[in-house]
Design a protein around this motif. Sequence first.
Motif, PDB file in Angstrom:
ATOM      1  N   LYS A 170      82.533  83.347  57.102  1.00 38.95           N
ATOM      2  CA  LYS A 170      82.569  81.984  56.551  1.00 38.95           C
ATOM      3  C   LYS A 170      81.180  81.349  56.623  1.00 38.95           C
ATOM      4  O   LYS A 170      80.692  80.784  55.641  1.00 38.95           O
ATOM      5  CB  LYS A 170      83.583  81.143  57.326  1.00 38.95           C
ATOM      6  CG  LYS A 170      83.688  79.705  56.871  1.00 38.95           C
ATOM      7  CD  LYS A 170      84.801  79.002  57.629  1.00 38.95           C
ATOM      8  CE  LYS A 170      84.936  77.533  57.204  1.00 38.95           C
ATOM      9  NZ  LYS A 170      83.799  76.737  57.630  1.00 38.95           N
ATOM     10  N   THR A 179      99.410  81.417  43.091  1.00 39.21           N
ATOM     11  CA  THR A 179     100.779  81.788  43.418  1.00 39.21           C
ATOM     12  C   THR A 179     101.649  80.550  43.579  1.00 39.21           C
ATOM     13  O   THR A 179     101.163  79.475  43.945  1.00 39.21           O
ATOM     14  CB  THR A 179     100.821  82.633  44.710  1.00 39.21           C
ATOM     15  OG1 THR A 179     102.180  82.900  45.048  1.00 39.21           O
ATOM     16  CG2 THR A 179     100.159  81.901  45.859  1.00 39.21           C
ATOM     17  N   LEU A 196      85.922  87.407  46.804  1.00 40.92           N
ATOM     18  CA  LEU A 196      87.364  87.607  46.970  1.00 40.92           C
ATOM     19  C   LEU A 196      87.616  88.626  48.067  1.00 40.92           C
ATOM     20  O   LEU A 196      86.809  89.527  48.293  1.00 40.92           O
ATOM     21  CB  LEU A 196      87.986  88.144  45.681  1.00 40.92           C
ATOM     22  CG  LEU A 196      88.226  87.172  44.528  1.00 40.92           C
ATOM     23  CD1 LEU A 196      88.770  87.943  43.341  1.00 40.92           C
ATOM     24  CD2 LEU A 196      89.195  86.080  44.914  1.00 40.92           C
ATOM     25  N   ARG A 197      88.744  88.465  48.735  1.00 40.27           N
ATOM     26  CA  ARG A 197      89.198  89.499  49.672  1.00 40.27           C
ATOM     27  C   ARG A 197      90.616  89.873  49.293  1.00 40.27           C
ATOM     28  O   ARG A 197      91.484  89.002  49.178  1.00 40.27           O
ATOM     29  CB  ARG A 197      89.150  88.985  51.107  1.00 40.27           C
ATOM     30  CG  ARG A 197      89.769  89.971  52.111  1.00 40.27           C
ATOM     31  CD  ARG A 197      89.413  89.603  53.520  1.00 40.27           C
ATOM     32  NE  ARG A 197      87.995  89.820  53.762  1.00 40.27           N
ATOM     33  CZ  ARG A 197      87.336  89.298  54.799  1.00 40.27           C
ATOM     34  NH1 ARG A 197      87.972  88.525  55.643  1.00 40.27           N
ATOM     35  NH2 ARG A 197      86.049  89.539  54.962  1.00 40.27           N
ATOM     36  N   LYS A 198      90.826  91.170  49.086  1.00 42.98           N
ATOM     37  CA  LYS A 198      92.156  91.644  48.732  1.00 42.98           C
ATOM     38  C   LYS A 198      92.908  92.040  49.984  1.00 42.98           C
ATOM     39  O   LYS A 198      92.381  92.770  50.831  1.00 42.98           O
ATOM     40  CB  LYS A 198      92.059  92.831  47.776  1.00 42.98           C
ATOM     41  CG  LYS A 198      91.582  92.443  46.381  1.00 42.98           C
ATOM     42  CD  LYS A 198      91.660  93.614  45.430  1.00 42.98           C
ATOM     43  CE  LYS A 198      91.240  93.178  44.034  1.00 42.98           C
ATOM     44  NZ  LYS A 198      91.319  94.288  43.065  1.00 42.98           N
ATOM     45  N   PHE A 219      95.209  85.149  43.287  1.00 40.98           N
ATOM     46  CA  PHE A 219      95.120  84.051  44.259  1.00 40.98           C
ATOM     47  C   PHE A 219      95.935  82.843  43.811  1.00 40.98           C
ATOM     48  O   PHE A 219      96.176  81.943  44.586  1.00 40.98           O
ATOM     49  CB  PHE A 219      93.669  83.651  44.529  1.00 40.98           C
ATOM     50  CG  PHE A 219      92.840  83.373  43.306  1.00 40.98           C
ATOM     51  CD1 PHE A 219      93.022  82.209  42.587  1.00 40.98           C
ATOM     52  CD2 PHE A 219      91.887  84.277  42.894  1.00 40.98           C
ATOM     53  CE1 PHE A 219      92.247  81.942  41.473  1.00 40.98           C
ATOM     54  CE2 PHE A 219      91.107  84.024  41.769  1.00 40.98           C
ATOM     55  CZ  PHE A 219      91.294  82.857  41.061  1.00 40.98           C
ATOM     56  N   ALA A 245      97.667  90.901  47.230  1.00 42.40           N
ATOM     57  CA  ALA A 245      97.255  89.499  47.139  1.00 42.40           C
ATOM     58  C   ALA A 245      95.741  89.389  47.151  1.00 42.40           C
ATOM     59  O   ALA A 245      95.032  90.318  47.547  1.00 42.40           O
ATOM     60  CB  ALA A 245      97.853  88.712  48.303  1.00 42.40           C
ATOM     61  N   GLU A 246      95.230  88.267  46.675  1.00 42.17           N
ATOM     62  CA  GLU A 246      93.796  87.989  46.687  1.00 42.17           C
ATOM     63  C   GLU A 246      93.565  86.651  47.364  1.00 42.17           C
ATOM     64  O   GLU A 246      94.349  85.720  47.189  1.00 42.17           O
ATOM     65  CB  GLU A 246      93.241  87.933  45.254  1.00 42.17           C
ATOM     66  CG  GLU A 246      93.239  89.264  44.538  1.00 42.17           C
ATOM     67  CD  GLU A 246      92.763  89.124  43.096  1.00 42.17           C
ATOM     68  OE1 GLU A 246      92.907  88.022  42.540  1.00 42.17           O
ATOM     69  OE2 GLU A 246      92.269  90.115  42.548  1.00 42.17           O
ATOM     70  N   ARG A 247      92.498  86.582  48.126  1.00 46.51           N
ATOM     71  CA  ARG A 247      92.157  85.326  48.797  1.00 46.51           C
ATOM     72  C   ARG A 247      90.707  84.978  48.478  1.00 46.51           C
ATOM     73  O   ARG A 247      89.817  85.813  48.619  1.00 46.51           O
ATOM     74  CB  ARG A 247      92.335  85.472  50.311  1.00 46.51           C
ATOM     75  CG  ARG A 247      92.186  84.154  51.064  1.00 46.51           C
ATOM     76  CD  ARG A 247      92.818  84.275  52.442  1.00 46.51           C
ATOM     77  NE  ARG A 247      92.136  85.217  53.289  1.00 46.51           N
ATOM     78  CZ  ARG A 247      91.121  84.893  54.087  1.00 46.51           C
ATOM     79  NH1 ARG A 247      90.709  83.646  54.146  1.00 46.51           N
ATOM     80  NH2 ARG A 247      90.555  85.797  54.854  1.00 46.51           N
ATOM     81  N   ILE A 248      90.489  83.749  48.032  1.00 45.09           N
ATOM     82  CA  ILE A 248      89.127  83.314  47.718  1.00 45.09           C
ATOM     83  C   ILE A 248      88.400  82.982  49.012  1.00 45.09           C
ATOM     84  O   ILE A 248      88.846  82.139  49.787  1.00 45.09           O
ATOM     85  CB  ILE A 248      89.158  82.079  46.801  1.00 45.09           C
ATOM     86  CG1 ILE A 248      89.798  82.416  45.453  1.00 45.09           C
ATOM     87  CG2 ILE A 248      87.748  81.553  46.575  1.00 45.09           C
ATOM     88  CD1 ILE A 248      89.924  81.228  44.522  1.00 45.09           C
ATOM     89  N   LEU A 249      87.268  83.641  49.243  1.00 39.83           N
ATOM     90  CA  LEU A 249      86.444  83.346  50.417  1.00 39.83           C
ATOM     91  C   LEU A 249      85.409  82.269  50.114  1.00 39.83           C
ATOM     92  O   LEU A 249      85.136  81.401  50.941  1.00 39.83           O
ATOM     93  CB  LEU A 249      85.740  84.612  50.891  1.00 39.83           C
ATOM     94  CG  LEU A 249      86.642  85.783  51.309  1.00 39.83           C
ATOM     95  CD1 LEU A 249      85.793  86.977  51.717  1.00 39.83           C
ATOM     96  CD2 LEU A 249      87.573  85.372  52.442  1.00 39.83           C
TER      97      LEU A 249
END
Length: 599
Positions: A385, A201, A315-317, A199, A321-325
Amino acid sequence: MITAVQELGKWVLQQESKETLDVLIEPISETNYPHVFLVEIENDQWKVEMEECEEGESHKYLYRRGASNGPNFSPTTIVTDLAKTFDKKFMAWFDKVIKQKANFSEPDISYIQNIYNIIHKNRDDIYRTLETKLSETNGGCVLTLKINGHYLKEDPVFVSLFTRLVQEKDSEVSAKDQVCSVCGHRQDVVMAGSPAFKFYTNDKPGFISGEFDKELAWRNHPVCMDCNLCLQEGKRFLENRLKFRFYGLEYHLIPEFIFGEPDTRDEVTEILRSGNKYKTLHSQQQIENSLADEEDILDALQEADDDVLFHLLFLRKVQSAERILMVVEDVIPSRLRKIFEAKKQVEQRFPLQEGPSPYRRYHLGRIRTFFNKSDDNKRQSDLDKYFLEITSAVFRGQPLDIRFLTRFFMQEIRKHVAGTSEREGEGSDTDKIFHVVRDALMNVIFFDELKILETGEGNFVPSKHFEGIFELYGPHLDRPEKKALFLLGALTQMLLKKQQYERNSQPFLKQLKGLKMQEKDFHGLLPKVQDKLQQYNAFDAKKQLLAEEISDFFLRAGTGWKLSVDEMNFCFVSGMNLVHHIENILYGKREETTEGEEK
């Protein structure tokens, strides 16, 4: 949180006596890639052999993934499309090293060049052999080399080049004599972040501090080489041991030891290390024994002292890439104990007549019921969310507004009411309404037990006959108009039950306007219910007593209630759902209708 991962990685490295090379090598999943094809080079001769992949031994292949459109850090590669993999991954590694030969020692380059010449000379034959063997194989495959009987990790030249290439990549953007943001010490070299977490970058100028200059991107997140290794090992431990499912989402449970007590550290880490990953709640047995897999772990951890914190990283992959939820930080064991005590209090108010447990289990899945999809036709959840924000509020003790909650409670309840109204005569669907309203009530009581439910300004007016019910089930019924709506819901449900008994249908449901009634509708509903009960000769003295108390609360409340439509209707359906408690008070305790087991 990042420091906690670094400390965890340091602990793993010490416990398992791992060396730097072990950290840099990525394991290969034997489940996803059960076959390994080895191009064996020996004395200018070649052959292709296949062996089964064993994940625990896969470090011998010296695998570490590189850029998606470039070679890895060794010739070892996952085979996707052989035509692309062979040239763009396998052969491209040799091309890259030879092209950068000035960066490596002459003996090493000479050694690599010799191997490359053999493969290049026999390229077409090797390719066809691989193609034939792949066509005879099912499942994912790995392509690698074996030189003179040695795997790549056993070949010092390949190990040296592998380590050098990884370090060059990691320090692509770096600075000398700067302070590491993880350990806090001045180090000879710091790099821009760590590859452990995707996450972080710098691929867009706006992400970079320092005048949008990529060369200065290390200022964002300076990490020294030692901390980078610990972070990578810590992340690997999280992936293997501390990743859990949470109602369609995934999260990492990260412990942080704030006082460094060795006994606590060992005890907690052992609990986490032994935790079963990826359990699901598909079986009824698991539902009976636990809240959810993540809460199984938390149940065990609640007994620890408050010298350890837990962070929940959602996290969501998306591809690589990874995105912090959501990050829920600083959850202490005493907070976990409070959560489980609140769960116990909720369950004791909803006893079961049948089943191995005397109570209905409460779990956070009952919150997920209302915060999953805004539309059942959607393919994916769009309310993650909100669900995660509520979860965070539970773990951190943050307030939740009843008006926000009732909006989503009523959305779900209305779906089932609409379904029942469209199929008049199919009274069995009322069970679904009962279950979903009960879930909403359990959530409200759970939040109230945690002292995080905000219901607005209260105006306590005691009930003459039903105050005990309000104390048990009505933390949201703190005003006379709310109590009036609750009792009116109960009286209305008595009428609906009478209609179901007499006519096998509930036509009065249409009078409830899909549970979108406003204040004036409720004022007009009481005489309608009374009139209809009289038509059925069912408006006896007990119901008259109930109607009198409803009228009394309406008069005390006056007009101009400061309630949303959702909040008013939720109070009303709460009374419909708990009507048997009102009946028990009016008529004495009777045998309750079997509600059936929930799914």
